[in-house]
Design an enzyme around this catalytic site. Structure first.
Site, short mmCIF file in Angstrom:
data_model
loop_
_atom_site.label_atom_id
_atom_site.label_comp_id
_atom_site.label_asym_id
_atom_site.label_seq_id
_atom_site.Cartn_x
_atom_site.Cartn_y
_atom_site.Cartn_z
N ARG A 88 51.77 54.32 12.13
CA ARG A 88 50.94 54.49 10.93
C ARG A 88 50.31 55.90 10.89
O ARG A 88 50.15 56.47 9.80
CB ARG A 88 49.85 53.41 10.93
CG ARG A 88 49.03 53.35 9.64
CD ARG A 88 48.24 52.05 9.60
NE ARG A 88 47.47 51.91 8.37
CZ ARG A 88 46.15 52.01 8.31
NH1 ARG A 88 45.44 52.23 9.42
NH2 ARG A 88 45.52 51.86 7.17
N HIS A 124 50.53 58.20 7.60
CA HIS A 124 49.33 58.61 6.89
C HIS A 124 49.10 60.12 6.98
O HIS A 124 48.41 60.69 6.15
CB HIS A 124 48.11 57.84 7.41
CG HIS A 124 48.00 56.46 6.83
ND1 HIS A 124 46.82 55.91 6.41
CD2 HIS A 124 48.95 55.53 6.59
CE1 HIS A 124 47.04 54.69 5.93
NE2 HIS A 124 48.33 54.44 6.04
N ASN A 136 41.89 55.07 5.42
CA ASN A 136 41.90 55.34 6.87
C ASN A 136 40.65 54.86 7.59
O ASN A 136 40.69 54.58 8.80
CB ASN A 136 42.03 56.86 7.12
CG ASN A 136 43.37 57.40 6.71
OD1 ASN A 136 44.38 56.72 6.76
ND2 ASN A 136 43.39 58.67 6.29
N HIS A 174 55.80 47.42 8.86
CA HIS A 174 54.87 46.31 9.05
C HIS A 174 55.49 45.17 9.87
O HIS A 174 54.88 44.12 10.02
CB HIS A 174 54.37 45.79 7.70
CG HIS A 174 53.39 46.69 7.04
ND1 HIS A 174 52.89 46.48 5.78
CD2 HIS A 174 52.80 47.83 7.47
CE1 HIS A 174 52.05 47.45 5.46
NE2 HIS A 174 51.98 48.29 6.47
#
Length: 265
Positions: free
Chosen positions: A7, A11, A40, A139
């Site tokens: 992640r 991001h 975040n 995911h």
């Protein structure tokens, strides 16, 4: 930490490119860090792992490997050690001197997005709808806080994106405080620490934890077709995921003399 490290790369890349800007801490009057952006805040983690990797690299080859490249490699290795595909990672990114909290709030996809929102957010960084569905398979590992899907705990039988009644009952037990809960739940109830296509199979039976997961199947059209394909074929998923990760890792990198190679991330 596998899901969290994957992640971090995602991001980072969605905000002014894959440049390590997510790692920069806020300095009053100087830098508004991205870690405090709404997508975040209180959720991105793994910074101490990145710092440990950087410290080891600086011992071996000081000033050579950027923090942005570390994020790309750590994401790939997190997928591989979790049983997912290993793919070649392009290297040579350099680290930014700035961060952009405003852009993080604007560019990062939200957990309440529908398919149109998701396609637009990925198109904004030149990623296709196919890339989006494949990357959503990240995911397959990782967790979500209960407060990101609390509204889904009481399913509406008229809503095609609603959780199945049996799965919502299970999640209610794991999220006793509902919207106030900071408890963590596996994003993939079937194989939570194995990187595989079970994430997509879960969507077929309305067991997508986040609204932005379930809409990929519950919305008729191309994304549903891809969910069906990946649910049937782990190899098709692994191939498309690898291609999409390479594309994502190439979003407007700093190269040559741009930016810097940080000593500390």
């Amino acid at each position: 930490m596998a899901g969290s490290l994957l992640r971090l790369h995602f991001h980072d890349c969605f905000v002014q490119g894959c440049d390590g800007s997510l790692l920069l801490k806020s300095i009053a009057g100087v830098i508004e860090g991205e870690q405090e952006a709404l997508p975040n805040a209180n959720s991105v983690r793994g910074f101490e792992v990145v710092d440990a990797i950087k410290a080891a690299l600086e011992q071996e080859c000081p000033g050579i490997v950027s923090c942005a490249d570390i994020l790309a490699l750590a994401a790939r290795d997190s997928v591989a050690v979790s049983g997912g595909p290993s793919y070649p990672v392009q290297l040579g990114r350099r680290d930014s001197l700035t961060a952009n909290r405003e852009l993080a709030n604007k560019n990062l996809p939200g957990f309440n997005f529908n398919v149109t929102d998701l396609v637009a957010a990925f198109a904004n960084v030149d990623l296709s709808a196919r890339d989006m569905v494949a990357l959503s398979g990240g995911h397959s590992i990782g967790k979500a806080r209960c407060n990101t899907f609390a509204a889904r705990l009481t399913p509406d039988p008229q809503d095609p994106t609603a959780l199945s009644s049996s799965y919502s009952s299970l999640l209610q037990q794991q999220c006793p405080a509902g919207v106030a809960s900071d408890a963590l739940v596996d994003l993939d109830v079937t194989t939570p620490i194995q990187f595989d296509n079970a994430y997509y199979s879960n969507l077929l039976s309305n067991r997508g934890v986040l609204h932005s997961d379930q809409v990929l199947y519950s919305t008729p059209g191309a994304t549903r077709d891809l969910v069906n394909l990946y649910a049937q074929s782990n190899s098709a998923f692994a191939k498309d995921f690898s291609v999409a990760m390479l594309k994502m890792g190439s979003i407007t990198p700093l190269t040559g003399s741009e930016g810097q190679v940080r000593n500390q991330c």
